[in-house]
Scaffold this motif. Structure first.
Motif, PDB file in Angstrom:
ATOM      1  N   PHE A 242       4.673 -20.844   2.938  1.00 27.53           N
ATOM      2  CA  PHE A 242       4.526 -21.100   1.502  1.00 27.53           C
ATOM      3  C   PHE A 242       5.324 -22.646   1.744  1.00 27.53           C
ATOM      4  N   GLU A 243       6.291 -22.461   2.512  1.00 29.22           N
ATOM      5  CA  GLU A 243       7.061 -24.109   2.778  1.00 29.22           C
ATOM      6  C   GLU A 243       6.076 -24.995   3.289  1.00 29.22           C
ATOM      7  N   ARG A 244       5.341 -24.530   4.334  1.00 29.31           N
ATOM      8  CA  ARG A 244       4.053 -25.370   4.985  1.00 29.31           C
ATOM      9  C   ARG A 244       3.222 -25.624   3.661  1.00 29.31           C
ATOM     10  N   LEU A 245       2.638 -24.712   3.038  1.00 29.61           N
ATOM     11  CA  LEU A 245       1.793 -25.137   1.914  1.00 29.61           C
ATOM     12  C   LEU A 245       2.290 -26.002   0.781  1.00 29.61           C
ATOM     13  N   VAL A 246       3.343 -25.789   0.620  1.00 28.63           N
ATOM     14  CA  VAL A 246       3.939 -26.657  -0.450  1.00 28.63           C
ATOM     15  C   VAL A 246       4.338 -28.140   0.171  1.00 28.63           C
ATOM     16  N   GLU A 247       4.587 -28.155   1.442  1.00 32.32           N
ATOM     17  CA  GLU A 247       4.645 -29.597   2.106  1.00 32.32           C
ATOM     18  C   GLU A 247       3.321 -30.121   2.331  1.00 32.32           C
ATOM     19  N   ASP A 248       2.467 -29.536   2.664  1.00 32.86           N
ATOM     20  CA  ASP A 248       1.015 -30.047   2.794  1.00 32.86           C
ATOM     21  C   ASP A 248       0.473 -30.683   1.611  1.00 32.86           C
ATOM     22  N   VAL A 249       0.596 -29.935   0.490  1.00 30.38           N
ATOM     23  CA  VAL A 249       0.120 -30.410  -0.650  1.00 30.38           C
ATOM     24  C   VAL A 249       0.703 -31.368  -1.627  1.00 30.38           C
ATOM     25  N   ALA A 250       2.147 -31.088  -1.313  1.00 25.00           N
ATOM     26  CA  ALA A 250       3.060 -32.203  -2.267  1.00 25.00           C
ATOM     27  C   ALA A 250       3.526 -33.413  -1.481  1.00 25.00           C
ATOM     28  N   LEU A 251       3.677 -33.230  -0.318  1.00 31.28           N
ATOM     29  CA  LEU A 251       4.351 -34.433   0.424  1.00 31.28           C
ATOM     30  C   LEU A 251       3.533 -35.101   1.565  1.00 31.28           C
ATOM     31  N   ILE A 252       2.393 -34.354   2.143  1.00 36.37           N
ATOM     32  CA  ILE A 252       1.827 -34.988   3.032  1.00 36.37           C
ATOM     33  C   ILE A 252       0.276 -35.550   2.735  1.00 36.37           C
ATOM     34  N   GLY A 253       0.045 -36.710   3.256  1.00 35.00           N
ATOM     35  CA  GLY A 253      -1.474 -37.178   2.869  1.00 35.00           C
ATOM     36  C   GLY A 253      -2.388 -36.503   3.438  1.00 35.00           C
ATOM     37  N   PHE A 254      -3.576 -36.900   2.536  1.00 37.27           N
ATOM     38  CA  PHE A 254      -4.772 -35.804   2.863  1.00 37.27           C
ATOM     39  C   PHE A 254      -5.324 -35.756   4.258  1.00 37.27           C
ATOM     40  N   ASP A 255      -5.413 -37.138   4.862  1.00 34.60           N
ATOM     41  CA  ASP A 255      -5.773 -37.080   6.245  1.00 34.60           C
ATOM     42  C   ASP A 255      -5.219 -35.959   7.082  1.00 34.60           C
ATOM     43  N   ALA A 256      -3.942 -36.000   7.020  1.00 36.10           N
ATOM     44  CA  ALA A 256      -2.958 -35.252   7.824  1.00 36.10           C
ATOM     45  C   ALA A 256      -3.130 -33.797   7.412  1.00 36.10           C
ATOM     46  N   ARG A 257      -3.281 -33.559   6.216  1.00 35.42           N
ATOM     47  CA  ARG A 257      -3.466 -32.312   5.756  1.00 35.42           C
ATOM     48  C   ARG A 257      -5.021 -31.727   6.372  1.00 35.42           C
ATOM     49  N   LEU A 258      -5.943 -32.602   6.246  1.00 38.56           N
ATOM     50  CA  LEU A 258      -7.324 -32.065   6.854  1.00 38.56           C
ATOM     51  C   LEU A 258      -7.297 -31.897   8.251  1.00 38.56           C
ATOM     52  N   ALA A 259      -6.725 -32.628   9.012  1.00 38.20           N
ATOM     53  CA  ALA A 259      -6.369 -32.668  10.416  1.00 38.20           C
ATOM     54  C   ALA A 259      -5.756 -31.347  10.887  1.00 38.20           C
ATOM     55  N   ARG A 260      -4.714 -30.912  10.188  1.00 34.45           N
ATOM     56  CA  ARG A 260      -3.945 -29.868  10.481  1.00 34.45           C
ATOM     57  C   ARG A 260      -4.778 -28.573  10.319  1.00 34.45           C
ATOM     58  N   ALA A 261      -5.482 -28.663   9.108  1.00 35.12           N
ATOM     59  CA  ALA A 261      -6.482 -27.540   9.001  1.00 35.12           C
ATOM     60  C   ALA A 261      -7.557 -27.531  10.185  1.00 35.12           C
ATOM     61  N   LEU A 262      -8.098 -28.466  10.366  1.00 38.75           N
ATOM     62  CA  LEU A 262      -9.044 -28.367  11.417  1.00 38.75           C
ATOM     63  C   LEU A 262      -8.574 -27.759  12.673  1.00 38.75           C
ATOM     64  N   LEU A 263      -7.202 -28.357  13.130  1.00 37.21           N
ATOM     65  CA  LEU A 263      -6.769 -27.876  14.121  1.00 37.21           C
ATOM     66  C   LEU A 263      -6.230 -26.450  14.324  1.00 37.21           C
ATOM     67  N   ARG A 264      -5.921 -25.926  13.003  1.00 35.00           N
ATOM     68  CA  ARG A 264      -5.160 -24.659  12.971  1.00 35.00           C
ATOM     69  C   ARG A 264      -6.485 -23.602  12.939  1.00 35.00           C
ATOM     70  N   LEU A 265      -7.610 -23.986  12.455  1.00 33.98           N
ATOM     71  CA  LEU A 265      -8.905 -23.102  12.350  1.00 33.98           C
ATOM     72  C   LEU A 265      -9.897 -23.037  13.479  1.00 33.98           C
TER      73      LEU A 265
END
Length: 199
Positions: A115-138
């Motif tokens: 949940f901390e990661r989710l809040v950080e990703d949505v509220a504090l991280i730029g979208f490109d970083a969020r998308l890159a993290r999702a691609l690497l995770r999946l």
């Protein structure tokens, strides 16, 4: 009240639980993954976390402790097998089995990291970083992400059109190669650099 566990077996894609449903018991997964997501009134969906063997589903834990119903949706992302402890047995073990109770609380504490990661990703991280993290995770072992743009929108708490635009830009930069229902990661190091950029 039943104090006997029972076997649980569900195929890929099966609904494990839905909002408003009572909790049938505590699932101890042996194989498979449950994807837990929340859907807003406008239809926008976001993945909260995934449950794998050894993990605790916070939705289930909360329902059992508070005697409440589910607020999110759980879907079998793969075929599932495990054991279902009926509520009475779960509460009995929580009260009388110190090892079981400690394992549950340890897993719950670890789950809050998601949940901390989710809040950080949505509220504090730029979208490109969020998308890159999702691609690497999946990605799978071959460097391929078996996901559609719609599924990536759910993973990143965003809209499909925006995901498509950013993926097109990633492709233009030589980072990914999109296909129909999948995305190949061409430049993993480049995606890792973007994922580490918290602007």
């Amino acid at each position: 009240m039943s104090l006997r566990p029972r076997r649980l077996s569900l195929p890929k894609g099966a609904r494990v639980f839905s909002p408003g449903e009572p909790c049938p018991g505590f699932v101890q997964l042996e194989e498979g993954t449950i994807r837990v997501s929340l859907t807003a009134a406008n239809g926008r969906e976001v993945v909260l976390y995934r449950v794998q063997p050894g993990d605790v589903c916070l939705q289930t834990f909360s329902c059992l402790i508070n005697h409440a119903t589910y607020r999110a949706t759980g879907v079998a992302e793969t075929a599932l097998s495990g054991i279902l402890l009926p509520p009475a047995l779960f509460h009995d073990r929580m009260a009388g089995d110190a090892g079981f109770r400690e394992g549950i609380f340890t897993s719950v504490a670890r789950r809050f990291g998601d949940f901390e990661r989710l809040v950080e990703d949505v509220a504090l991280i730029g979208f490109d970083a969020r998308l890159a993290r999702a691609l690497l995770r999946l990605r799978d072992g071959e460097g391929r992400v078996p996901a559609t743009h719609e599924q990536l929108a759910v993973e990143t708490a965003s809209g499909r059109a925006f995901v498509s635009r950013r993926l097109a830009e990633f492709a233009r930069q030589g980072l990914v190669r999109p296909g129909r229902g999948w995305i190949d990661l061409v430049d993993v190091a480049g995606l890792e650099r973007i994922a580490a950029d918290e602007r």
